[in-house]
Design an enzyme around this catalytic site. Structure first.
Site, PDB file in Angstrom:
ATOM      1  N   GLU A   1      -4.876  10.687  17.589  1.00  0.00           N
ATOM      2  CA  GLU A   1      -5.305  12.087  17.527  1.00  0.00           C
ATOM      3  C   GLU A   1      -6.234  12.331  16.340  1.00  0.00           C
ATOM      4  OE1 GLU A   1      -1.759  11.842  20.031  1.00  0.00           O
ATOM      5  OE2 GLU A   1      -2.292  11.020  18.078  1.00  0.00           O
TER       6      GLU A   1
ATOM      7  N   GLU B   1     -10.386  -2.018   5.078  1.00  0.00           N
ATOM      8  CA  GLU B   1      -9.313  -2.381   6.002  1.00  0.00           C
ATOM      9  C   GLU B   1      -9.833  -2.512   7.420  1.00  0.00           C
ATOM     10  OE1 GLU B   1      -4.842  -0.814   7.188  1.00  0.00           O
ATOM     11  OE2 GLU B   1      -6.319   0.635   6.491  1.00  0.00           O
TER      12      GLU B   1
ATOM     13  N   SER C   1       4.309  -1.510   4.311  1.00  0.00           N
ATOM     14  CA  SER C   1       4.410  -2.894   4.778  1.00  0.00           C
ATOM     15  C   SER C   1       4.609  -3.848   3.614  1.00  0.00           C
ATOM     16  CB  SER C   1       3.144  -3.296   5.547  1.00  0.00           C
ATOM     17  OG  SER C   1       2.957  -2.470   6.674  1.00  0.00           O
TER      18      SER C   1
ATOM     19  N   GLN D   1       0.843  -1.205   0.000  1.00  0.00           N
ATOM     20  CA  GLN D   1       0.000   0.000   0.000  1.00  0.00           C
ATOM     21  C   GLN D   1       0.871   1.245   0.000  1.00  0.00           C
ATOM     22  OE1 GLN D   1      -2.144   0.836   3.725  1.00  0.00           O
ATOM     23  NE2 GLN D   1      -3.994   1.098   2.523  1.00  0.00           N
ATOM     24  N   GLY D   2       0.733   2.097  -1.004  1.00  0.00           N
ATOM     25  CA  GLY D   2       1.523   3.324  -1.106  1.00  0.00           C
ATOM     26  C   GLY D   2       0.708   4.540  -0.706  1.00  0.00           C
ATOM     27  N   TYR D   3       0.502   4.729   0.595  1.00  0.00           N
ATOM     28  CA  TYR D   3      -0.268   5.857   1.108  1.00  0.00           C
ATOM     29  C   TYR D   3       0.647   6.882   1.792  1.00  0.00           C
ATOM     30  CZ  TYR D   3      -5.038   3.931   0.485  1.00  0.00           C
ATOM     31  OH  TYR D   3      -6.215   3.467  -0.020  1.00  0.00           O
ATOM     32  N   SER D   4       1.169   6.520   2.964  1.00  0.00           N
ATOM     33  CA  SER D   4       1.896   7.474   3.803  1.00  0.00           C
ATOM     34  C   SER D   4       3.175   7.980   3.136  1.00  0.00           C
ATOM     35  CB  SER D   4       2.258   6.835   5.142  1.00  0.00           C
ATOM     36  OG  SER D   4       1.101   6.529   5.888  1.00  0.00           O
TER      37      SER D   4
ATOM     38  N   SER E   1      -3.403   7.960  13.291  1.00  0.00           N
ATOM     39  CA  SER E   1      -3.054   8.133  14.699  1.00  0.00           C
ATOM     40  C   SER E   1      -4.297   8.335  15.562  1.00  0.00           C
ATOM     41  CB  SER E   1      -2.117   9.333  14.870  1.00  0.00           C
ATOM     42  OG  SER E   1      -2.818  10.541  14.625  1.00  0.00           O
TER      43      SER E   1
END
Length: 387
Positions: A368, A247, A164, A129-132, A366
């Protein structure tokens, strides 16, 4: 045949298959894998997953027309329960089976579905997965990776992080900015990108556990076909949110398999060391058991519904529980928690649990961010001030 009888027959079927097949060369895989332990017997677990695929036990929740078994929600729960009861290893194709596959079924073109879904069912292609990104972790709308159209291809430049299983993946679903000058949620697209090409470099990130489940991925002129945009050009935000909904849906049941194993291991260590006789530690173990059951019941209660805001509640529940379990594990272990099992850095399972779980309240959105989502979108509180 009534529903209860049908489901019990199904339970007997999957239980019998696991008992018969999780033996011989596969018997040693019991209990291996899971969060923070993806390095364990990866190739052997891949072989196990392909063995399951040959018998029709992958993508069991998918509709039959896409290669699955079309299981009801009750049967999906039974499948995960029996898989956990058998001690079967963590599966290697989670990102393809439970994230990308459902996204393609919902938003992909017929050509994309025909190209990719059979390979996921057969465990012939693995996904990451190429998100962050370094400057866009929980705030996915701030991604800066760019993709520019060049004839029949997209040319991609940028960096992803905390990816990951990138070192084992054949493909990556990448959120990139495809509209020049766009900001925030607009101008993003969801691209399917082959990993095995000169324009992609994967750099493992060494974790506190001494392993490298996560990676940095650098795209430098990487290419993918122009027709491998899911959900339409410029609609990447909506597509990415759909993936996150999957997910945090049924797939959380599989996650709880690992949680239950870890809690059982902590309880067994407490019995072995005598820590279970400490009334304070015993109370914490009992509380952990009840809290995990609450998480499970919440997951069951919300199955089949719109995840959305429920996903934020779910993430808060399991992330804080798992981090607390790591702390409880160290208290149960006592002074031995401070020593390695073998030099130079041999960690036991509980030490790895503690170190890896420190990140649970950060990755995947997160705490938050999840609290802000609940406060602003459910409770109607004023939005947090942003620069």
């Amino acid at each position: 045949m009534d529903v209860i009888d049908r489901d019990e027959r199904f339970r007997a079927e999957i239980r019998g298959w696991l008992e018969e097949n999780l033996a011989g060369r596969f018997a040693a895989l019991k209990g291996l894998g899971g969060s923070g332990r993806e390095h364990e017997a990866f190739e052997e677990r891949l072989e196990w997953n392909r063995h399951m695929a040959a018998a029709g036990w992958t993508c069991v929740a998918w509709p039959v027309e896409f290669g699955g078994r079309g299981l009801s929600l009750d049967q999906q729960v039974i499948f995960h329960e029996e898989y956990a009861r058998a001690g079967a290893p963590a599966r290697v194709n989670h990102l393809g089976e439970e994230l990308l596959g459902p996204t393609l079924m919902a938003l992909g073109t017929p050509e994309q579905q025909a190209r990719f879904l059979p390979k996921i069912v057969a465990v012939e292609e693995l996904w990451c997965q190429g998100y962050s990104e370094p400057g866009a972790g929980s705030d996915l709308s701030a991604v800066s990776t760019r993709a520019v159209r060049d004839g029949d291809e997209w040319v991609i430049d940028g960096q992803k992080v905390w990816t990951s299983l990138a070192q084992q993946a054949d493909w990556c679903f990448v959120v990139a900015r495809t509209e020049e000058g766009s900001v925030r949620h607009r101008g993003l697209s969801y691209l399917l990108v082959p990993m095995h090409q000169p324009g992609i470099e994967v750099r493992p990130i060494l974790q506190l556990t001494g392993t490298s489940e996560f990676n940095e991925v650098f795209f430098t002129g990487a290419r993918t076909s122009a027709d491998l945009v899911v959900g339409g050009e410029g609609n990447g935000w909506a597509t990415a949110m759909a993936t996150l909904g999957f997910e945090r849906g049924v797939s959380t049941l599989a996650q709880q398999i690992g949680f239950r194993r870890e809690l059982d291991a902590v309880i067994e260590r407490a019995r072995h060391t005598g820590a279970i006789d400490d009334p304070l530690l015993r109370d914490r173990l009992v509380a952990a058991h009840h809290e995990l059951e609450i998480i499970r019941l919440h997951a069951l209660r919300t199955l089949g519904g719109e995840q959305g805001l429920q996903a934020s509640v779910t993430k808060l529940l399991w992330a804080r529980w798992h981090r607390a379990l790591g702390e409880l594990a160290m208290d149960v272990a006592g002074p031995t928690a401070l020593t390695v099992s073998e030099p130079p850095y041999g960690l036991d399972a509980l030490q790895s649990l503690f170190l890896f779980s420190r990140a649970d309240t950060i990755y995947g959105g997160s705490d938050e961010i999840q609290r802000n989502v609940i406060a602003e979108r459910v409770l109607g509180l004023p939005k947090e001030a942003r620069a």
